[in-house]
Design a protein around this motif. Structure first.
Motif, PDB file in Angstrom:
ATOM      1  N   GLU A   1       0.829  -1.220   0.000  1.00  0.00           N
ATOM      2  CA  GLU A   1       0.000   0.000   0.000  1.00  0.00           C
ATOM      3  C   GLU A   1       0.860   1.265   0.000  1.00  0.00           C
ATOM      4  N   ILE A   2       2.000   1.220   0.689  1.00  0.00           N
ATOM      5  CA  ILE A   2       2.910   2.379   0.644  1.00  0.00           C
ATOM      6  C   ILE A   2       3.301   2.633  -0.821  1.00  0.00           C
ATOM      7  N   GLY A   3       3.645   1.567  -1.527  1.00  0.00           N
ATOM      8  CA  GLY A   3       4.009   1.704  -2.948  1.00  0.00           C
ATOM      9  C   GLY A   3       2.867   2.283  -3.777  1.00  0.00           C
ATOM     10  N   GLN A   4       1.644   1.807  -3.507  1.00  0.00           N
ATOM     11  CA  GLN A   4       0.482   2.309  -4.269  1.00  0.00           C
ATOM     12  C   GLN A   4       0.234   3.787  -3.963  1.00  0.00           C
ATOM     13  N   ALA A   5       0.352   4.152  -2.681  1.00  0.00           N
ATOM     14  CA  ALA A   5       0.137   5.561  -2.306  1.00  0.00           C
ATOM     15  C   ALA A   5       1.202   6.447  -2.954  1.00  0.00           C
ATOM     16  N   LEU A   6       2.427   5.942  -3.024  1.00  0.00           N
ATOM     17  CA  LEU A   6       3.494   6.740  -3.653  1.00  0.00           C
ATOM     18  C   LEU A   6       3.250   6.903  -5.150  1.00  0.00           C
ATOM     19  N   ASP A   7       2.662   5.892  -5.773  1.00  0.00           N
ATOM     20  CA  ASP A   7       2.290   6.033  -7.191  1.00  0.00           C
ATOM     21  C   ASP A   7       1.279   7.175  -7.353  1.00  0.00           C
ATOM     22  N   GLU A   8       0.335   7.267  -6.405  1.00  0.00           N
ATOM     23  CA  GLU A   8      -0.661   8.361  -6.440  1.00  0.00           C
ATOM     24  C   GLU A   8       0.032   9.720  -6.300  1.00  0.00           C
ATOM     25  N   VAL A   9       0.985   9.779  -5.380  1.00  0.00           N
ATOM     26  CA  VAL A   9       1.693  11.051  -5.151  1.00  0.00           C
ATOM     27  C   VAL A   9       2.446  11.450  -6.431  1.00  0.00           C
ATOM     28  N   LYS A  10       3.062  10.481  -7.050  1.00  0.00           N
ATOM     29  CA  LYS A  10       3.814  10.762  -8.288  1.00  0.00           C
ATOM     30  C   LYS A  10       2.875  11.222  -9.408  1.00  0.00           C
ATOM     31  N   ALA A  11       1.713  10.579  -9.480  1.00  0.00           N
ATOM     32  CA  ALA A  11       0.764  10.907 -10.557  1.00  0.00           C
ATOM     33  C   ALA A  11       0.092  12.265 -10.337  1.00  0.00           C
ATOM     34  N   ASN A  12       0.245  12.830  -9.139  1.00  0.00           N
ATOM     35  CA  ASN A  12      -0.434  14.095  -8.829  1.00  0.00           C
ATOM     36  C   ASN A  12       0.562  15.212  -8.512  1.00  0.00           C
ATOM     37  N   GLU A  13       1.625  15.260  -9.316  1.00  0.00           N
ATOM     38  CA  GLU A  13       2.668  16.275  -9.085  1.00  0.00           C
ATOM     39  C   GLU A  13       2.124  17.700  -9.131  1.00  0.00           C
ATOM     40  N   GLU A  14       1.045  17.877  -9.936  1.00  0.00           N
ATOM     41  CA  GLU A  14       0.472  19.232 -10.071  1.00  0.00           C
ATOM     42  C   GLU A  14      -0.081  19.732  -8.736  1.00  0.00           C
ATOM     43  N   SER A  15      -0.732  18.827  -7.995  1.00  0.00           N
ATOM     44  CA  SER A  15      -1.386  19.264  -6.752  1.00  0.00           C
ATOM     45  C   SER A  15      -0.591  18.934  -5.495  1.00  0.00           C
ATOM     46  N   ILE A  16       0.350  17.991  -5.598  1.00  0.00           N
ATOM     47  CA  ILE A  16       1.139  17.626  -4.406  1.00  0.00           C
ATOM     48  C   ILE A  16       2.564  18.142  -4.581  1.00  0.00           C
ATOM     49  N   LYS A  17       2.951  19.038  -3.697  1.00  0.00           N
ATOM     50  CA  LYS A  17       4.284  19.670  -3.827  1.00  0.00           C
ATOM     51  C   LYS A  17       5.298  19.077  -2.863  1.00  0.00           C
ATOM     52  N   VAL A  18       4.814  18.612  -1.712  1.00  0.00           N
ATOM     53  CA  VAL A  18       5.699  18.031  -0.686  1.00  0.00           C
ATOM     54  C   VAL A  18       4.978  16.820  -0.096  1.00  0.00           C
ATOM     55  N   LEU A  19       5.749  15.766   0.212  1.00  0.00           N
ATOM     56  CA  LEU A  19       5.158  14.588   0.856  1.00  0.00           C
ATOM     57  C   LEU A  19       5.722  14.438   2.267  1.00  0.00           C
ATOM     58  N   VAL A  20       4.811  14.235   3.226  1.00  0.00           N
ATOM     59  CA  VAL A  20       5.197  13.974   4.613  1.00  0.00           C
ATOM     60  C   VAL A  20       4.827  12.520   4.925  1.00  0.00           C
ATOM     61  N   ILE A  21       5.746  11.797   5.556  1.00  0.00           N
ATOM     62  CA  ILE A  21       5.432  10.419   5.980  1.00  0.00           C
ATOM     63  C   ILE A  21       5.507  10.365   7.499  1.00  0.00           C
ATOM     64  N   THR A  22       4.462   9.810   8.117  1.00  0.00           N
ATOM     65  CA  THR A  22       4.436   9.733   9.579  1.00  0.00           C
ATOM     66  C   THR A  22       3.746   8.442  10.018  1.00  0.00           C
ATOM     67  N   GLY A  23       3.659   8.243  11.346  1.00  0.00           N
ATOM     68  CA  GLY A  23       3.012   7.048  11.881  1.00  0.00           C
ATOM     69  C   GLY A  23       1.784   7.430  12.696  1.00  0.00           C
ATOM     70  N   ALA A  24       0.782   6.564  12.698  1.00  0.00           N
ATOM     71  CA  ALA A  24      -0.441   6.850  13.470  1.00  0.00           C
ATOM     72  C   ALA A  24      -0.180   6.640  14.962  1.00  0.00           C
ATOM     73  N   GLY A  25      -0.868   7.424  15.783  1.00  0.00           N
ATOM     74  CA  GLY A  25      -0.727   7.283  17.229  1.00  0.00           C
ATOM     75  C   GLY A  25       0.439   8.100  17.764  1.00  0.00           C
ATOM     76  N   GLU A  26       0.553   8.082  19.105  1.00  0.00           N
ATOM     77  CA  GLU A  26       1.567   8.937  19.725  1.00  0.00           C
ATOM     78  C   GLU A  26       2.868   8.212  20.019  1.00  0.00           C
ATOM     79  N   LYS A  27       2.833   6.885  19.910  1.00  0.00           N
ATOM     80  CA  LYS A  27       3.966   6.125  20.428  1.00  0.00           C
ATOM     81  C   LYS A  27       5.027   5.804  19.383  1.00  0.00           C
ATOM     82  N   SER A  28       4.560   5.571  18.162  1.00  0.00           N
ATOM     83  CA  SER A  28       5.490   4.986  17.198  1.00  0.00           C
ATOM     84  C   SER A  28       5.356   5.615  15.808  1.00  0.00           C
ATOM     85  N   PHE A  29       6.502   5.829  15.195  1.00  0.00           N
ATOM     86  CA  PHE A  29       6.540   6.124  13.750  1.00  0.00           C
ATOM     87  C   PHE A  29       6.293   4.773  13.075  1.00  0.00           C
ATOM     88  N   VAL A  30       7.290   3.916  13.085  1.00  0.00           N
ATOM     89  CA  VAL A  30       7.141   2.538  12.616  1.00  0.00           C
ATOM     90  C   VAL A  30       8.136   1.695  13.419  1.00  0.00           C
TER      91      VAL A  30
END
Ligand code: CAA
Length: 265
Positions: A39-68
């Motif tokens: 899914e990370i790969g699929q989401a990155l494909d979306e980011v690449k395909a939307n260069e016009e609207s996405i200028k910067v990508l932030v990657i983070t983890g859900a919750g307060e305890k862990s990134f990954v």
């Protein structure tokens, strides 16, 4: 234009030019199983395909305890070598997509960045961390070596000695030490993490984004070339920026003593 896209284990949201990809398995501290890596790969494909609207990508983890907190140990514990190779290649394919984006990528490290988590953060261009974050490559404590790029990207960031120390001891380091050894660029209070990340993203977005993408490209692609070849490569991309409207606008605005309005053209 992409606004939000929901997957099973990741979330992709876009707001004012900034896409945020959140690894979303908080019950397992966002551990990376094969579905999540896909899914990370699929989401990155979306980011690449939307260069016009996405200028910067932030990657983070859900919750307060862990990134990954690494690759998913419950998925790995019964794997044979062939299955391990497949998982490693899947991670490499997805993480390489991060580096191949023209957009700047920022890891917002909100907690544990261990094993595959540190390898994910190391694939981003910039790392900003909460002062509660912890970093480590604990693979040898499980009887394996880092397999999602840790022997290579961590070494390129902190040098061989520190990488070998971290990998051989499996010990975690805190955010202060991570900053000292060049593993992260900024430390914030946990509650200020996303504000700081957005501040950096907004600063980047004011600039000529073709130039930002080219600078990122030449830094990464020329890093392992001999210096003469690398600086020739820089000359080539530098000269190409002079065929953009952004170059004309940037320099004209300077001479007219006004702020530039870049269009990414
Ligand atoms: N894989 C699968 N599940 C994980 C996980 C992982 N990497 N890390 C944490 N979890 C799960 C735990 O099993 C636990 O699940 P249950 O509630 O169902 O028992 C849940 O997340 C919460 O974790 P803990 O109870 O352990 O939380 P803690 O606060 O006591 O400890 C921690 C936090 C120190 C991060 C600890 O969870 C830990 O050491 N995790 C493993 C870290 C690790 O070794 N990562 C490297 C994996 S190997 C790798 O990544 C290889 C590679 O190169 C790609």
């Amino acid at each position: 234009m992409l606004d939000t896209k929901t997957y099973k284990n990741v979330l992709l949201a876009v707001d004012n030019g900034i896409a945020t990809l959140t690894i979303n398995r908080p019950k397992s501290l966002n551990a990376l199983n094969s579905d999540t890596l896909t899914e990370i790969g699929q989401a990155l494909d979306e980011v690449k395909a939307n260069e016009e609207s996405i200028k910067v990508l932030v990657i983070t983890g859900a919750g307060e305890k862990s990134f990954v907190a690494g690759a998913d140990i419950s998925q790995m514990h019964n794997m044979n070598s062939l299955e391990a190779a497949k998982l490693s290649k899947l991670a490499h394919t997805s993480f390489r997509k991060i580096e191949d984006l023209s957009q700047l990528t920022i890891a917002a490290v909100n907690g544990y960045a261990l094993g595959g988590g540190l390898e994910l953060a190391a694939s981003c261009d910039i790392r900003v961390a909460s002062n509660k974050a912890k970093f480590g490559q604990p693979e040898v404590t499980l009887g394996i070596i880092p397999g999602f790029g840790g022997t290579q990207r961590l070494t390129r960031l902190v040098g061989r000695g520190k990488a070998k120390e971290m990998i051989a001891t499996g010990k975690m380091i805190d955010a202060e030490e991570a900053a000292r050894v060049g593993l992260i660029e900024e430390i914030t209070e946990p509650q200020n993490l996303m504000t700081k990340v957005k501040e950096i993203a907004n600063q980047v977005m004011k600039n000529g984004l073709i130039a930002v993408g080219m600078a990122k490209y030449v830094i990464d692609r020329a890093a392992d070339l001999p210096l003469d070849t690398a600086i020739d490569f820089e000359t080539q991309l530098w000269s190409e920026t002079f065929s953009t409207k952004d170059q004309t606008e940037g320099m004209t605005a300077f001479l007219e003593k006004r702020k530039p309005t870049f269009k990414g053209q």
